[in-house]
Enzyme design. Structure first.
Site, mmCIF file in Angstrom:
data_model
loop_
_atom_site.group_PDB
_atom_site.id
_atom_site.type_symbol
_atom_site.label_atom_id
_atom_site.label_comp_id
_atom_site.label_asym_id
_atom_site.label_seq_id
_atom_site.Cartn_x
_atom_site.Cartn_y
_atom_site.Cartn_z
ATOM 1 N N ASP A 30 0.857 -1.188 0.000
ATOM 2 C CA ASP A 30 0.000 0.000 0.000
ATOM 3 C C ASP A 30 0.894 1.239 0.000
ATOM 4 O O ASP A 30 2.029 1.192 0.479
ATOM 5 C CB ASP A 30 -0.920 0.008 1.233
ATOM 6 N N THR A 121 -13.646 -2.666 -8.257
ATOM 7 C CA THR A 121 -14.857 -2.576 -9.086
ATOM 8 C C THR A 121 -14.612 -1.513 -10.153
ATOM 9 O O THR A 121 -14.395 -0.342 -9.829
ATOM 10 C CB THR A 121 -16.063 -2.182 -8.208
ATOM 11 N N GLU A 154 -14.955 -8.587 -6.623
ATOM 12 C CA GLU A 154 -15.140 -9.019 -5.231
ATOM 13 C C GLU A 154 -16.574 -8.723 -4.790
ATOM 14 O O GLU A 154 -17.119 -7.682 -5.098
ATOM 15 C CB GLU A 154 -14.142 -8.247 -4.343
ATOM 16 N N GLU A 158 -19.023 -5.785 3.853
ATOM 17 C CA GLU A 158 -18.328 -5.305 5.046
ATOM 18 C C GLU A 158 -19.102 -5.754 6.273
ATOM 19 O O GLU A 158 -20.327 -5.840 6.260
ATOM 20 C CB GLU A 158 -18.200 -3.780 5.001
ATOM 21 N N PHE A 255 -32.177 -8.022 1.780
ATOM 22 C CA PHE A 255 -32.245 -6.669 1.228
ATOM 23 C C PHE A 255 -33.690 -6.190 1.046
ATOM 24 O O PHE A 255 -33.994 -5.419 0.159
ATOM 25 C CB PHE A 255 -31.453 -6.564 -0.099
ATOM 26 N N GLY A 263 -26.320 2.905 1.899
ATOM 27 C CA GLY A 263 -25.125 3.751 1.942
ATOM 28 C C GLY A 263 -23.920 2.870 1.742
ATOM 29 O O GLY A 263 -24.013 1.798 1.142
ATOM 30 N N CYS A 266 -20.002 1.073 -1.593
ATOM 31 C CA CYS A 266 -20.255 0.420 -2.891
ATOM 32 C C CYS A 266 -21.545 0.853 -3.586
ATOM 33 O O CYS A 266 -21.494 1.375 -4.700
ATOM 34 C CB CYS A 266 -20.240 -1.094 -2.698
ATOM 35 N N LYS A 269 -21.857 4.497 -5.079
ATOM 36 C CA LYS A 269 -20.932 4.804 -6.185
ATOM 37 C C LYS A 269 -21.140 3.857 -7.373
ATOM 38 O O LYS A 269 -21.043 4.265 -8.523
ATOM 39 C CB LYS A 269 -19.492 4.813 -5.690
HETATM 40 P P1 NAD Z 1 -10.231 1.236 0.424
HETATM 41 O O1 NAD Z 1 -10.330 2.681 0.153
HETATM 42 O O2 NAD Z 1 -10.593 0.682 1.755
HETATM 43 O O3 NAD Z 1 -8.734 0.738 0.116
HETATM 44 C C1 NAD Z 1 -8.008 1.100 -1.012
HETATM 45 C C2 NAD Z 1 -6.532 1.059 -0.636
HETATM 46 O O4 NAD Z 1 -5.757 1.267 -1.816
HETATM 47 C C3 NAD Z 1 -6.115 2.157 0.340
HETATM 48 O O5 NAD Z 1 -5.470 1.588 1.452
HETATM 49 C C4 NAD Z 1 -5.162 3.033 -0.474
HETATM 50 O O6 NAD Z 1 -4.124 3.606 0.309
HETATM 51 C C5 NAD Z 1 -4.615 2.022 -1.456
HETATM 52 N N1 NAD Z 1 -4.009 2.598 -2.656
HETATM 53 C C6 NAD Z 1 -4.435 3.626 -3.419
HETATM 54 N N2 NAD Z 1 -3.587 3.831 -4.440
HETATM 55 C C7 NAD Z 1 -2.598 2.905 -4.325
HETATM 56 C C8 NAD Z 1 -1.457 2.593 -5.092
HETATM 57 N N3 NAD Z 1 -1.139 3.275 -6.191
HETATM 58 N N4 NAD Z 1 -0.656 1.585 -4.687
HETATM 59 C C9 NAD Z 1 -0.980 0.891 -3.573
HETATM 60 N N5 NAD Z 1 -2.049 1.121 -2.821
HETATM 61 C C10 NAD Z 1 -2.867 2.127 -3.191
HETATM 62 O O7 NAD Z 1 -11.078 0.533 -0.730
HETATM 63 P P2 NAD Z 1 -11.917 -0.839 -0.627
HETATM 64 O O8 NAD Z 1 -13.176 -0.618 0.099
HETATM 65 O O9 NAD Z 1 -11.014 -1.932 -0.233
HETATM 66 O O10 NAD Z 1 -12.309 -1.023 -2.166
HETATM 67 C C11 NAD Z 1 -11.368 -1.374 -3.148
HETATM 68 C C12 NAD Z 1 -12.099 -1.721 -4.414
HETATM 69 O O11 NAD Z 1 -12.906 -2.886 -4.200
HETATM 70 C C13 NAD Z 1 -13.051 -0.645 -4.910
HETATM 71 O O12 NAD Z 1 -13.063 -0.644 -6.315
HETATM 72 C C14 NAD Z 1 -14.399 -1.088 -4.373
HETATM 73 O O13 NAD Z 1 -15.467 -0.624 -5.147
HETATM 74 C C15 NAD Z 1 -14.275 -2.597 -4.484
HETATM 75 N N6 NAD Z 1 -15.122 -3.341 -3.544
HETATM 76 C C16 NAD Z 1 -15.273 -2.888 -2.262
HETATM 77 C C17 NAD Z 1 -16.065 -3.634 -1.362
HETATM 78 C C18 NAD Z 1 -16.267 -3.149 0.045
HETATM 79 O O14 NAD Z 1 -17.194 -3.642 0.694
HETATM 80 N N7 NAD Z 1 -15.473 -2.226 0.548
HETATM 81 C C19 NAD Z 1 -16.673 -4.810 -1.792
HETATM 82 C C20 NAD Z 1 -16.464 -5.255 -3.081
HETATM 83 C C21 NAD Z 1 -15.680 -4.509 -3.961
#
Ligand code: NAD
Length: 440
Positions: A30, A121, A154, A158, A255, A263, A266, A269
């Site tokens: 990260d 995503t 994915e 959460e 659901f 909210g 996901c 957006k």
């Molecule tokens: P998040 O914001 O919690 O984590 C993203 C991480 O990426 C952060 O820690 C950030 O510092 C890091 N990052 C950004 N740029 C970077 C780079 N260049 N190199 C390395 N690390 C970098 O995001 P999230 O909730 O884990 O979501 C990630 C993706 O998965 C999104 O596209 C989201 O839509 C998708 N998603 C999220 C969920 C969920 O419930 N949160 C579920 C399914 C899919």
């Protein structure tokens, strides 16, 4: 097999821990130094049930490590998962700058054949964009190194992320490369053994599956919320309506709980993003557009309901229980509380808030309103001297509240139960002026 996971947020961290648990050698990378420092010490930067224990276990066994070094991460891995954020732009489209920045780094440091897996995503076409970005960087380096792109969206929820990753409903893999497909099915072998269904398809379909799924769930929530508004007007009970609907196997009960609107990081957006993808392809997704509008309306409606029931709310003190967008998470992104609390403050209300895990996040997200919000140690402190209480998130611990003690601490007696947690509690109406969602 050496695995790299780039981005250690809710998705990347849980994925990394799960793959280590499956016996792989995993490096999570990260750009956030603080996060990586915490993780190197064995501490999870996010709250997710079961994560801390698995994190510690796999660090101790040597199968999981953390770094900020992208060069080493790319060079050493056979398979690289991209799990960075794809936040919304002002026009609703997905911002791909983090994904493309990772693709650039992969192009810069790739040294032998790798499989690049997109877990973020992303809009349809991003797989091709990532491939072109890596190829362009390789061309700049005058190198020819083979690599494949896979889309592996994915679906974790959460609050249940660890369980969902260890026992998913399905694994979706999109690629045209048989070599990459074979590597991916090997990675997920432990899930194949558990009879988890695999959907093997092309990249574009895999990318669409994620948006189509999330948008469908958002539509389902907005649907029952619209039904709840009508139910209140005609004297019907949404809890019974939803139960009866959910007993139909074609509909399913999940659901279908009326509440303060969807909210989180996901649904808001992803619905905006798929509507944007459609517009860019000369299409409209009218059902999803309506679900977005209905979701905004639901939050407004529930604020109006408080004002309508209490009369003037100016100078009133209201306790808010539950700030995170759902229970068992500290995630506050697009939480209904971020809309409802400012709306009430704008009406002259003072807030006393309590959330089991969301308060740290809420403090900076609501910092504009610091002098109007007191963050409390527990539910009873939040209730003290309040005219009303609102439940915005259905944390399990709230269902064990001593309602009489809550009422004793309050000066007023309104309970807005916006998750219908106490609807079946026979004592609640004798203690409070009780208001739930979609029921009279
Ligand atoms: P998040 O914001 O919690 O984590 C993203 C991480 O990426 C952060 O820690 C950030 O510092 C890091 N990052 C950004 N740029 C970077 C780079 N260049 N190199 C390395 N690390 C970098 O995001 P999230 O909730 O884990 O979501 C990630 C993706 O998965 C999104 O596209 C989201 O839509 C998708 N998603 C999220 C969920 C969920 O419930 N949160 C579920 C399914 C899919």
């Amino acid at each position: 097999m050496k695995i790299a996971v780039i981005g250690t947020g809710y998705v990347g961290l849980v994925q990394g821990v799960m793959l280590a648990e499956f016996g792989m050698n995993v490096t999570c990378m990260d750009v956030d130094n603080q996060k990586i420092e915490l993780l190197c010490q064995g501490n999870s930067p996010i709250y997710e049930p079961g994560l801390q224990e698995l994190l510690q276990k796999n660090i101790n066994s040597g199968s999981l490590k953390f770094t900020t070094d992208i060069k080493m991460t790319v060079e050493e891995a056979n398979v690289i998962f991209i799990a960075v954020g794809t936040p919304p732009e002002a026009d609703g489209s997905a911002d791909l700058k983090y994904v493309l920045s990772v693709a650039n780094s992969i192009g810069e440091y790739i040294n032998e054949y790798k499989v690049v897996v997109n877990k973020s995503t992303v809009p349809v076409g991003t797989g091709v964009l990532v491939r072109d970005t890596i190829s362009a960087k390789l061309a700049q380096r005058s190198k020819q190194i083979d690599f494949d792109i896979v889309s592996n969206p994915e679906f974790l929820r959460e609050g249940r992320a660890v369980q969902d990753c260890l026992n998913p409903d399905r694994i979706v893999l999109g690629t045209t490369s048989t070599k990459a497909m074979a590597i991916m099915t090997k990675i997920y072998h432990a899930l194949q053994v558990k009879q988890v269904p695999f959907v093997l398809t092309n990249i574009e379909t895999a990318e669409m599956i994620k948006y189509a799924s999330n948008a469908f769930l958002a539509v389902k929530i907005s649907y029952i919320n619209e039904i709840s508004a009508l139910a209140e007007k005609v004297g019907a009970n949404t809890i019974d309506i939803a139960r009866a609907m959910g007993l139909d196997s074609r509909i399913a009960p999940e659901f279908l709980q009326a509440g303060p609107g969807y909210g989180g990081s996901c649904f808001p957006k992803d619905t905006q993003a798929i509507v944007d993808i459609a517009k860019k392809n000369d299409s409209r997704l009218l059902i999803i557009e309506s679900a977005i509008a209905a979701n905004i309306r639901q939050k407004q409606r529930l604020v109006e309901k408080i004002i309508q029931v209490m009369g003037c709310v100016e100078n009133k003190k209201i306790a808010v229980l539950g700030l995170s967008f759902k229970p068992d998470t500290d995630d506050m992104r697009d939480a209904p509380s971020l809309y409802i609390i400012p709306e009430l403050i704008n009406q002259g209300v003072k807030i006393q808030a309590y959330c089991p895990a969301g308060m740290k996040e809420a403090k900076w997200r609501l910092d504009k309103y610091t002098d109007k919000i007191v963050y409390c140690k527990n539910e009873y402190e939040a209730a003290t001297n309040c005219d009303a209480m609102i439940i915005l998130t259905e944390w399990a611990q709230f269902s064990y509240l001593d309602l009489k003690k809550i009422k004793t601490n309050m000066i007023g007696n309104y309970l807005f139960d916006y998750r219908n947690m106490f609807f079946d509690d026979s004592s609640v109406r004798s203690i409070f002026k009780y208001v739930a969602v979609g029921v009279v």
